[in-house]
Design an enzyme around this catalytic site. Structure first.
Site, PDB file in Angstrom:
ATOM      1  N   ASP A   8       7.463 -10.986  -2.783  1.00  0.00           N
ATOM      2  CA  ASP A   8       8.684 -11.413  -2.097  1.00  0.00           C
ATOM      3  C   ASP A   8       8.330 -12.571  -1.171  1.00  0.00           C
ATOM      4  OD1 ASP A   8       7.603 -10.283   0.207  1.00  0.00           O
ATOM      5  OD2 ASP A   8       9.217  -8.830   0.516  1.00  0.00           O
ATOM      6  N   CYS A  70       4.195  -7.567  -1.119  1.00  0.00           N
ATOM      7  CA  CYS A  70       5.292  -7.841  -0.180  1.00  0.00           C
ATOM      8  C   CYS A  70       4.684  -7.782   1.219  1.00  0.00           C
ATOM      9  CB  CYS A  70       6.476  -6.900  -0.391  1.00  0.00           C
ATOM     10  SG  CYS A  70       6.177  -5.144  -0.119  1.00  0.00           S
ATOM     11  N   THR A  72       4.284  -5.194   3.280  1.00  0.00           N
ATOM     12  CA  THR A  72       3.409  -4.018   3.379  1.00  0.00           C
ATOM     13  C   THR A  72       2.850  -3.570   2.036  1.00  0.00           C
ATOM     14  OG1 THR A  72       5.318  -2.586   3.031  1.00  0.00           O
ATOM     15  CG2 THR A  72       4.744  -3.106   5.328  1.00  0.00           C
ATOM     16  N   HIS A 103      -8.867   7.031 -11.975  1.00  0.00           N
ATOM     17  CA  HIS A 103      -8.261   8.373 -12.020  1.00  0.00           C
ATOM     18  C   HIS A 103      -6.777   8.365 -12.354  1.00  0.00           C
ATOM     19  CE1 HIS A 103     -11.567  10.334  -9.289  1.00  0.00           C
ATOM     20  NE2 HIS A 103     -12.061   9.686 -10.330  1.00  0.00           N
ATOM     21  N   HIS A 138      -8.566  13.476 -15.995  1.00  0.00           N
ATOM     22  CA  HIS A 138      -7.591  12.568 -15.383  1.00  0.00           C
ATOM     23  C   HIS A 138      -6.456  12.250 -16.356  1.00  0.00           C
ATOM     24  CE1 HIS A 138     -10.342  12.274 -12.106  1.00  0.00           C
ATOM     25  NE2 HIS A 138     -11.290  11.827 -12.903  1.00  0.00           N
TER      26      HIS A 138
HETATM   27  C1  RB5 Z   1      10.347  -8.130   4.069  1.00  0.00           C
HETATM   28  O1  RB5 Z   1      10.564  -8.537   5.362  1.00  0.00           O
HETATM   29  C2  RB5 Z   1       9.627  -6.790   4.057  1.00  0.00           C
HETATM   30  O2  RB5 Z   1      10.529  -5.776   4.352  1.00  0.00           O
HETATM   31  C3  RB5 Z   1       8.971  -6.550   2.735  1.00  0.00           C
HETATM   32  O3  RB5 Z   1       8.119  -7.603   2.443  1.00  0.00           O
HETATM   33  C4  RB5 Z   1       8.133  -5.302   2.559  1.00  0.00           C
HETATM   34  O4  RB5 Z   1       7.234  -5.125   3.591  1.00  0.00           O
HETATM   35  C5  RB5 Z   1       8.855  -4.070   2.233  1.00  0.00           C
HETATM   36  O5  RB5 Z   1       8.281  -3.026   1.952  1.00  0.00           O
END
Ligand code: RB5
Length: 151
Positions: A8, A70, A72, A103, A138
């Site tokens: 993203d 993204c 996180t 696994h 597995h």
């Molecule tokens: C975008 O700001 C953020 O929400 C996205 O990149 C991500 O971390 C979502 O899980």
């Protein structure tokens, strides 16, 4: 081996650096975006769309594996995991990256551009793509995951 990359708007620079890194290592890479437009503006992209797109590319064998990034790594991997056949794992360090291939037979690795730096991300990719699924006990557990999808 062909790897599909998706991200993203939080992760374009990391995605681009990693594509370059993997190209230099001899992998074929497909960039599913998102990217900058011709004016250098970020093309905004909601992570569920990219998670689904790369997930479907993996399941249809358009690419062999996926790398999703993204902020996180959570939203984009959760989205990809909604596509039957995907096993996407968020890994913020190399040990989990190796184990999720050995696994879980993960076919997508994900991480967060706000969580890992570029050098750690390279190590994560090295471990994931250097590992092989071990099968055996597995395989039975991965089959159980597939059964959940059918129910
Ligand atoms: C975008 O700001 C953020 O929400 C996205 O990149 C991500 O971390 C979502 O899980």
């Amino acid at each position: 081996m062909k790897i599909g990359f998706g991200c993203d708007h939080a992760a374009i620079d990391l995605k681009d650096e990693l594509i370059q890194y993997m190209l230099e290592k001899g992998y074929e890479c497909v960039d599913y975006g998102t990217n900058y437009d011709e004016d250098g503006e970020i093309i905004k992209c909601d992570y569920p769309a990219k998670g689904e797109e790369v997930g479907r590319a993996v399941v249809s064998k358009e690419v062999d594996y996926g790398v999703l990034i993204c902020g996180t790594g959570i939203g984009i991997s959760v989205s990809a995991n909604k596509v039957p056949g995907v096993i996407a794992a968020v890994c913020s360090e190399p040990y989990s990256a190796r184990l999720t291939k050995q696994h879980n037979n993960a076919n997508i690795i994900a991480f967060g551009a706000r969580v890992v730096g570029v050098e750690l991300a390279k190590m994560i990719l090295d471990e994931f793509f250097g590992a092989e699924f071990e099968g055996g006990r597995h395989q039975r557990r991965v089959d159980m995951i597939r059964e959940i999808e059918k129910r």
